[in-house]
Design an enzyme around this catalytic site. Structure first.
Site, PDB file in Angstrom:
ATOM      1  CB  SER A 141      -0.858  -0.023   1.274  1.00 46.77           C
ATOM      2  OG  SER A 141      -1.453   1.232   1.515  1.00 46.77           O
ATOM      3  CE1 TYR A 154      -5.174  -1.742   4.411  1.00 49.01           C
ATOM      4  CE2 TYR A 154      -3.958   0.298   4.065  1.00 49.01           C
ATOM      5  CZ  TYR A 154      -4.566  -0.834   3.555  1.00 49.01           C
ATOM      6  OH  TYR A 154      -4.551  -1.073   2.195  1.00 49.01           O
TER       7      TYR A 154
HETATM    8  P1  NAD Z   1     -11.842  -5.145  -1.162  1.00 46.29           P
HETATM    9  O1  NAD Z   1     -12.411  -4.905   0.184  1.00 46.29           O
HETATM   10  O2  NAD Z   1     -12.700  -5.053  -2.355  1.00 46.29           O
HETATM   11  O3  NAD Z   1     -11.124  -6.566  -1.203  1.00 46.29           O
HETATM   12  C1  NAD Z   1     -10.601  -7.226  -0.074  1.00 46.29           C
HETATM   13  C2  NAD Z   1     -10.688  -8.709  -0.319  1.00 46.29           C
HETATM   14  O4  NAD Z   1     -10.162  -9.411   0.816  1.00 46.29           O
HETATM   15  C3  NAD Z   1     -12.128  -9.170  -0.497  1.00 46.29           C
HETATM   16  O5  NAD Z   1     -12.169 -10.116  -1.536  1.00 46.29           O
HETATM   17  C4  NAD Z   1     -12.442  -9.816   0.843  1.00 46.29           C
HETATM   18  O6  NAD Z   1     -13.425 -10.825   0.739  1.00 46.29           O
HETATM   19  C5  NAD Z   1     -11.088 -10.397   1.202  1.00 46.29           C
HETATM   20  N1  NAD Z   1     -10.983 -10.681   2.626  1.00 46.29           N
HETATM   21  C6  NAD Z   1     -11.013  -9.779   3.638  1.00 46.29           C
HETATM   22  N2  NAD Z   1     -10.975 -10.407   4.830  1.00 46.29           N
HETATM   23  C7  NAD Z   1     -10.914 -11.750   4.545  1.00 46.29           C
HETATM   24  C8  NAD Z   1     -10.871 -12.918   5.351  1.00 46.29           C
HETATM   25  N3  NAD Z   1     -10.897 -12.880   6.702  1.00 46.29           N
HETATM   26  N4  NAD Z   1     -10.829 -14.112   4.730  1.00 46.29           N
HETATM   27  C9  NAD Z   1     -10.839 -14.189   3.391  1.00 46.29           C
HETATM   28  N5  NAD Z   1     -10.881 -13.124   2.578  1.00 46.29           N
HETATM   29  C10 NAD Z   1     -10.923 -11.915   3.158  1.00 46.29           C
HETATM   30  O7  NAD Z   1     -10.644  -4.111  -1.267  1.00 46.29           O
HETATM   31  P2  NAD Z   1      -9.422  -4.009  -2.292  1.00 46.29           P
HETATM   32  O8  NAD Z   1      -9.134  -2.589  -2.428  1.00 46.29           O
HETATM   33  O9  NAD Z   1      -9.643  -4.813  -3.508  1.00 46.29           O
HETATM   34  O10 NAD Z   1      -8.262  -4.640  -1.417  1.00 46.29           O
HETATM   35  C11 NAD Z   1      -7.403  -5.673  -1.867  1.00 46.29           C
HETATM   36  C12 NAD Z   1      -6.021  -5.476  -1.264  1.00 46.29           C
HETATM   37  O11 NAD Z   1      -5.453  -4.295  -1.798  1.00 46.29           O
HETATM   38  C13 NAD Z   1      -6.021  -5.299   0.251  1.00 46.29           C
HETATM   39  O12 NAD Z   1      -4.891  -5.954   0.801  1.00 46.29           O
HETATM   40  C14 NAD Z   1      -5.882  -3.805   0.409  1.00 46.29           C
HETATM   41  O13 NAD Z   1      -5.309  -3.451   1.635  1.00 46.29           O
HETATM   42  C15 NAD Z   1      -4.981  -3.492  -0.752  1.00 46.29           C
HETATM   43  N6  NAD Z   1      -4.946  -2.091  -1.179  1.00 46.29           N
HETATM   44  C16 NAD Z   1      -6.043  -1.484  -1.705  1.00 46.29           C
HETATM   45  C17 NAD Z   1      -5.951  -0.164  -2.126  1.00 46.29           C
HETATM   46  C18 NAD Z   1      -7.097   0.576  -2.758  1.00 46.29           C
HETATM   47  O14 NAD Z   1      -6.950   1.749  -3.072  1.00 46.29           O
HETATM   48  N7  NAD Z   1      -8.235  -0.013  -2.982  1.00 46.29           N
HETATM   49  C19 NAD Z   1      -4.749   0.519  -2.013  1.00 46.29           C
HETATM   50  C20 NAD Z   1      -3.660  -0.135  -1.460  1.00 46.29           C
HETATM   51  C21 NAD Z   1      -3.776  -1.444  -1.065  1.00 46.29           C
END
Ligand code: NAD
Length: 249
Positions: A141, A154
Site C-alpha cells: 500500500s 492498517y
Molecule cells: P476489497 O475490500 O474489495 O477486497 C478485499 C478482499 O479481501 C475481499 O475479496 C475480501 O473478501 C477479502 N478478505 C477480507 N478479509 C478476509 C478474510 N478474513 N478471509 C478471506 N478473505 C478476506 O478491497 P481491495 O481494495 O480490492 O483490497 C485488496 C487489497 O489491496 C487489500 O490488501 C488492500 O489493503 C490493498 N490495497 C487497496 C488499495 C485501494 O486503493 N483499494 C490501495 C492499497 C492497497
C-alpha cells in the site's frame, strides 16, 4: 516472457476489487487460478470463464490460520500444480488512534500480516518439496511508505508487509522463489469506499495524484503478470508502486 500458460496461481480475496483484477489478468496470461476467500467469488469465476480461463474456488476465512495447509493442498489437487501466490486479501479499520480498540488492531494484523506470513511459508514449503521455484506477490500500500490518517493498524500491517517481503526475499531468492510486492495507490474499490464518499478527503487525494484520477482494478494486472512471470526472474524483494504518480509528489 510474460506467458503464464501451464502455471497455477492462488489469489486471495479474489471476489472483488483488486484481487478480481489480478486474477483476471493472470488468467488472461494463461494461468489457472485458485480463488481463495470467505464469500463465493461467482462474478470472478464467470469473468475467467468468459475469457476461456480455468479456475477453482477454495473457501477460507483468512482471519485464522486453520485453512492455510488446506488452501495449498486443495489448489495442487484440483489444478495440478502451484507456482504463484498473490497475497491480496486485506482489511482496514478506521478510527482515531486515541480510541482504537484491540479488536480493530488484531483483526487487521491477523488478515493483513499474520496469515500472509504463514500462507507464504506453506507455499514456499510446497515449492521446496516439489523441487520447483515460485512467485509470491504481496499487495502492499502507499501506507507501506507513509503514515496515513486514522488507520494505525492498517499502516502497521502494510509497513510490516514491506519488511516481510524483503525478509522472505533474502531467505528464498537462492531457492528460486521470488518474493515481491505491488504497492497500489488509490483505487476505486470497497476498501476506499469511505474515502471516495467523503468530498473533502476525496478532493485532497485526487489533488495529489499526478494522473488526476483513482486507479481501476484492471490497471494492477500488468504489474501482477510481470511479477508472476519469467520476466521477473531476477527481481527479488522489490516493492513496485502502481499509484498514478502519488509517491513521486
Ligand atoms: P476489497 O475490500 O474489495 O477486497 C478485499 C478482499 O479481501 C475481499 O475479496 C475480501 O473478501 C477479502 N478478505 C477480507 N478479509 C478476509 C478474510 N478474513 N478471509 C478471506 N478473505 C478476506 O478491497 P481491495 O481494495 O480490492 O483490497 C485488496 C487489497 O489491496 C487489500 O490488501 C488492500 O489493503 C490493498 N490495497 C487497496 C488499495 C485501494 O486503493 N483499494 C490501495 C492499497 C492497497
Amino acid at each position: 516472457m510474460f506467458d503464464l500458460s501451464g502455471k497455477t496461481a492462488i489469489v486471495t480475496g479474489a471476489n472483488t476489487g483488486l484481487g478480481q483484477g489480478i486474477a483476471l489478468a493472470l488468467a488472461e496470461a494463461g494461468a489457472a487460478i485458485a480463488l481463495v476467500g470467505r464469500s463465493a467469488p461467482d462474478e470472478t469465476v464467470e469473468k475467467i470463464k468468459a475469457i476461456g480461463g480455468n479456475s477453482t474456488v477454495v473457501q477460507a476465512d483468512l482471519s485464522s490460520l486453520e485453512t492455510v495447509d488446506e488452501i495449498i493442498n486443495t489448489t495442487r489437487a484440483e489444478l495440478g500444480g502451484l507456482d504463484i501466490l498473490v497475497n491480496n486479501a486485506g482489511i482496514i479499520q478506521r478510527n482515531n488512534a486515541i480510541d482504537f480498540t484491540m479488536d480493530e488492531w488484531d483483526s487487521v494484523l491477523n488478515v493483513n500480516l499474520r496469515t500472509v506470513f504463514f500462507l507464504s511459508q506453506a507455499f514456499a514449503r510446497s515449492c521446496l518439496k516439489a523441487e520447483q521455484g515460485g512467485k509470491i506477490i504481496n499487495i502492499a500500500s502507499m501506507l507501506s511508505f507513509q503514515g496515513g490518517i486514522r488507520v494505525p493498524s492498517y499502516t502497521a500491517s502494510k509497513s510490516g508487509l514491506m519488511g516481510l517481503t524483503r525478509a522472505l526475499a533474502n531467505e528464498w531468492a537462492s531457492k528460486g522463489i521470488n518474493v515481491n510486492a505491488i504497492a497500489p495507490g488509490y483505487f476505486a474499490t470497497n476498501n476506499t469506499a469511505a474515502l471516495q464518499a467523503d468530498p473533502k478527503r476525496s478532493a485532497e487525494i485526487l489533488g495529489r495524484i499526478p494522473a488526476g484520477r483513482w486507479g481501476q482494478p484492471a490497471e494492477l494486472g500488468g504489474a501482477a503478470v510481470f511479477l508472476a512471470s519469467r520476466a521477473s526472474d531476477y527481481v527479488h524483494g522489490s516493492i513496485l508502486p502502481v499509484d498514478g504518480g502519488w509517491l513521486a509528489r
